[in-house]
Design an enzyme around this catalytic site. Structure first.
Site, PDB file in Angstrom:
ATOM      1  N   LYS A  69       3.603-105.307  -4.944  1.00  0.00           N
ATOM      2  CA  LYS A  69       3.833-103.868  -5.090  1.00  0.00           C
ATOM      3  C   LYS A  69       2.537-103.089  -4.868  1.00  0.00           C
ATOM      4  CE  LYS A  69       3.483-101.526  -8.745  1.00  0.00           C
ATOM      5  NZ  LYS A  69       3.533-100.987 -10.124  1.00  0.00           N
ATOM      6  N   ASP A  71       8.571-100.064  -7.327  1.00  0.00           N
ATOM      7  CA  ASP A  71       8.306-100.061  -8.764  1.00  0.00           C
ATOM      8  C   ASP A  71       9.623 -99.832  -9.493  1.00  0.00           C
ATOM      9  OD1 ASP A  71       8.925 -97.396  -8.400  1.00  0.00           O
ATOM     10  OD2 ASP A  71       7.061 -96.621  -9.263  1.00  0.00           O
TER      11      ASP A  71
END
Length: 225
Positions: A121, A139
């Site tokens: 991420k 996220d």
């Protein structure tokens, strides 16, 4: 509504109504953004910005982190979530940037994930925001909102599954900004516990609204007011 229609409506709405969307983390260069994103794991951007305003003047470069130690760095970031681990990660990150990357933030996901505290991420955020690559960082907001809107299957269980779907259907030129569209929608409108459907401007293509809110409104029209 077909998936392609949802994506088309999604791109159309936000392109017109939010043509500029950026991270709310404060930074002046790629190194600062990298540090800020590492600190933001399970922590609010607001809190991270408070911390980095005091941190960056004393640790402005990878060399400063590399030459520091736990007791020196920890007090600056103690108010973020998991400060012990993040202190260790930043110290290791600084050393690796200096020793293996000539103090430069690498530009590929493969290289970035070698850094302590940097997962997929975070790597996607850096490559997207700094290097304008068509990568989608997933996220909790992106994960939740993309499923609620119906952009990805409800059965998607992991961030990687969601990422692959979004990258597949969002045109490359929109991927980097679509990440911010989804985050901001999730942060301020499509809240985790109670989405603000009454304030939302995109219910016309939202699967959650279509399945969970609209039927009750039709059955009880007096509640619409």
């Amino acid at each position: 509504m077909l998936k392609k229609e949802r994506y088309s409506a999604f791109i159309s709405y936000f392109s017109e109504n939010m043509p500029v969307a950026e991270t709310e983390l404060e930074y002046e260069n790629p190194f600062q953004l990298l540090v800020a994103v590492v600190l933001s794991a399970q922590c609010t951007d607001k809190r991270v910005n408070i911390v980095t305003r005091k941190l960056f003047p004393f640790f402005p470069t990878p060399e400063h982190l590399a030459s520091s130690n736990f007791d020196e760095l920890f007090p600056y970031i103690r108010s973020v979530s998991y400060p012990n681990n993040k202190t260790k990660h930043l110290l290791g990150l600084g050393k690796m940037l200096v020793e293996e990357f000539n103090s430069e933030v690498p530009s590929t996901v493969e290289e970035l994930i070698k850094l302590p505290g940097v997962g997929r991420k975070t790597a996607n955020v850096i490559t997207s925001v700094v290097f304008n690559q068509p990568n989608m960082a997933v996220d909790t907001h992106v994960f939740r909102v993309s499923k609620r809107l119906g952009l990805v299957p409800q059965k998607s269980k992991t961030p990687l599954e969601v990422e692959k779907q979004l990258v597949k259907f969002i045109p490359k030129q929109h991927i980097h900004i679509a990440h911010h569209w989804l985050i901001l929608q999730g942060r301020y409108v499509c809240l985790a516990r109670k989405p603000k459907c009454e304030e939302c401007k995109i219910t016309h293509f939202c699967r959650y609204y279509e399945k969970n809110v609209l039927p009750h409104s039709v059955e009880n029209p007096e509640k619409q007011g």
